[in-house]
Design a protein around this motif. Structure first.
Motif, mmCIF file in Angstrom:
data_model
loop_
_atom_site.group_PDB
_atom_site.id
_atom_site.type_symbol
_atom_site.label_atom_id
_atom_site.label_comp_id
_atom_site.label_asym_id
_atom_site.label_seq_id
_atom_site.Cartn_x
_atom_site.Cartn_y
_atom_site.Cartn_z
ATOM 1 N N HIS A 57 2.628 -3.813 -10.061
ATOM 2 C CA HIS A 57 4.047 -3.702 -10.401
ATOM 3 C C HIS A 57 4.388 -2.273 -10.782
ATOM 4 O O HIS A 57 5.388 -1.698 -10.311
ATOM 5 N N THR A 89 4.113 0.062 -7.643
ATOM 6 C CA THR A 89 5.195 -0.190 -6.681
ATOM 7 C C THR A 89 6.512 0.389 -7.175
ATOM 8 O O THR A 89 7.272 0.978 -6.395
ATOM 9 N N PHE A 91 6.938 -8.386 -7.186
ATOM 10 C CA PHE A 91 6.448 -7.857 -5.915
ATOM 11 C C PHE A 91 5.350 -8.781 -5.391
ATOM 12 O O PHE A 91 4.199 -8.693 -5.814
#
Length: 415
Positions: free
Chosen positions: A309, A312, A360
């Motif tokens: 996370h 990203t 994600f």
């Protein structure tokens, strides 16, 4: 100097008053501080907020520079780059112009391309200034680690002076100096963490000397840590002609603890594939609450989910990820992730919910333990072993075609 170059609104200067006199016999004079003041809790926020406001106001004139201030800045440092010298020249000019609009002047310039710095005054460069001595390359501290502009790589530098007596206090003080913000040397740091745990379990007081066994183990660790200075980690991880970009995360656990690691895999037009270590993190297994290996592995899965996370969020501003993969050698954890949380025990259900509710989604796959790089960080490695440990730095099997990856139709899950 950024604080002193940030002016405070006249209406707010009455909250920044100091008393001053030239000599003990002189009268006290009250002064208003006109610039952002060191030491105030609000000062860092004011400086950063000022830069963000400047970027927003001048975005139409300097879009590249505005993006750098928003995404590539840390307090008063800008860490950015470009794919070519021409693009870098344009970005440099934009940054100088944008900062000048706010009354700021950029200093301490450094680049892996000396041509970019030719028109920068010598006093505005970050020393050392010599780039032509490959035998003694200059290194410059960048956010806690060393940057070598000649090789365009990051290095580490630790210097532990001999201690008259080894105590729990001195050992903890030395370990605290091992700064590894991205976890590139997590396997080595894991051994240090495990040593701290053994110190606590030994029942030593803060200033009591270590016993012979612990003392010998620590001295061997410090001696071996010198090998870390030989590491050279390339700064550039993204080729200019990348056609496919994906994230690959791994986690694993042992009786000593658990760890997670994330890699960036890229394919170029020429068909060349590269894999680079981005970030990792390890944790020691708790002492008071003994957990089974599968439970520690599940905690590793949660840790990996958080790392993915974070990565990203950081990368999505500059690149588009084609896929995100999560790998483990634990079939038990894969089965838990596949099971609806309400059918699991509380411990498993809470952590599975964290994993499956990630913003994600990731494809979860099984991988044999022998080619799982996170095993290095969950058990620990010596510094000398880490230097050329290919599985840790770049798992070779990931550079192969996906058709050759150890993916079976029965172990693919997406969450």
């Amino acid at each position: 100097m950024m604080f002193r170059m940030t002016w405070v609104h006249p209406n707010d200067r009455r909250y920044q008053l100091i008393l001053w006199r030239e000599s003990p016999s002189a009268l006290l004079v009250t002064y208003e501080l006109a610039t952002n003041t060191y030491g105030l809790r609000s000062s860092p926020y004011i400086s950063i907020r000022t830069l963000l406001e400047l970027a927003e106001r001048e975005r139409s004139s300097y879009p590249r520079a505005a993006a750098v201030l928003e995404n590539d800045s840390y307090v008063d440092d800008c860490l950015t780059g470009a794919s070519s010298l021409g693009e870098a020249q344009i970005l440099k000019t934009e940054l100088q112009s944008l900062m000048a609009c706010g009354g700021y002047e950029l200093r301490k310039w450094i680049s892996n391309e000396p041509e970019l710095l030719k028109d920068i005054p010598l006093e505005h460069l970050q020393g050392p200034y010599e780039f032509h001595d490959p035998d003694n390359p200059p290194t410059i501290p960048v956010l806690g680690i060393q940057y070598n502009p000649t090789a365009d790589s990051f290095t580490y530098s630790f210097s532990f002076k001999p201690q008259k007596s080894l105590t729990k206090r001195t050992v903890l003080s030395l370990i605290a100096r091992i700064y590894d913000p991205c976890g590139w040397i997590s396997p080595v740091v894991f051994k240090a963490k495990a040593f701290i745990q053994r110190l606590w379990m030994s029942g030593l007081n803060w200033d009591g000397p270590l016993n012979q066994s612990l003392s010998d183990e620590w001295l061997l660790f410090v001696q071996d840590l010198e090998n870390i200075k030989q590491l050279s980690i390339p700064r550039r991880i993204l080729p200019a002609d990348a056609t496919s970009i994906s994230l690959h995360g791994f986690f694993d656990a042992s009786e000593a603890g658990y760890a997670a690691v994330v890699y960036l895999r890229t394919e170029s037009y020429s068909g060349h594939c590269s894999v680079h270590l981005l970030i990792s993190k390890s944790k020691i297994a708790p002492i008071r609450t003994r957990l089974t290996i599968p439970m520690l592995e599940l905690k590793g899965a949660v840790l990996l989910t958080k790392l993915i996370h974070h990565v990203t969020i950081c990368l999505q501003k500059v690149i588009v990820l084609d896929a995100i993969y999560s790998w483990t050698d634990s079939k038990i954890v894969l089965a838990w992730i596949k099971t609806p949380p309400h059918l699991l025990q509380t411990f498993e259900a809470n952590r599975v919910s964290q994993i499956t509710s990630s913003d994600f989604p990731s494809e979860w796959h099984h991988v044999p333990g022998s080619i799982n790089p996170s095993d290095c960080a969950s058990r620990g490695l010596s510094a000398s072993s880490l230097l050329n440990h290919d599985l840790w730095w770049s798992p070779s099997w990931l550079t192969e075609s996906p058709n050759h990856w150890p993916i079976g139709a029965d172990n693919k899950q997406s969450y």
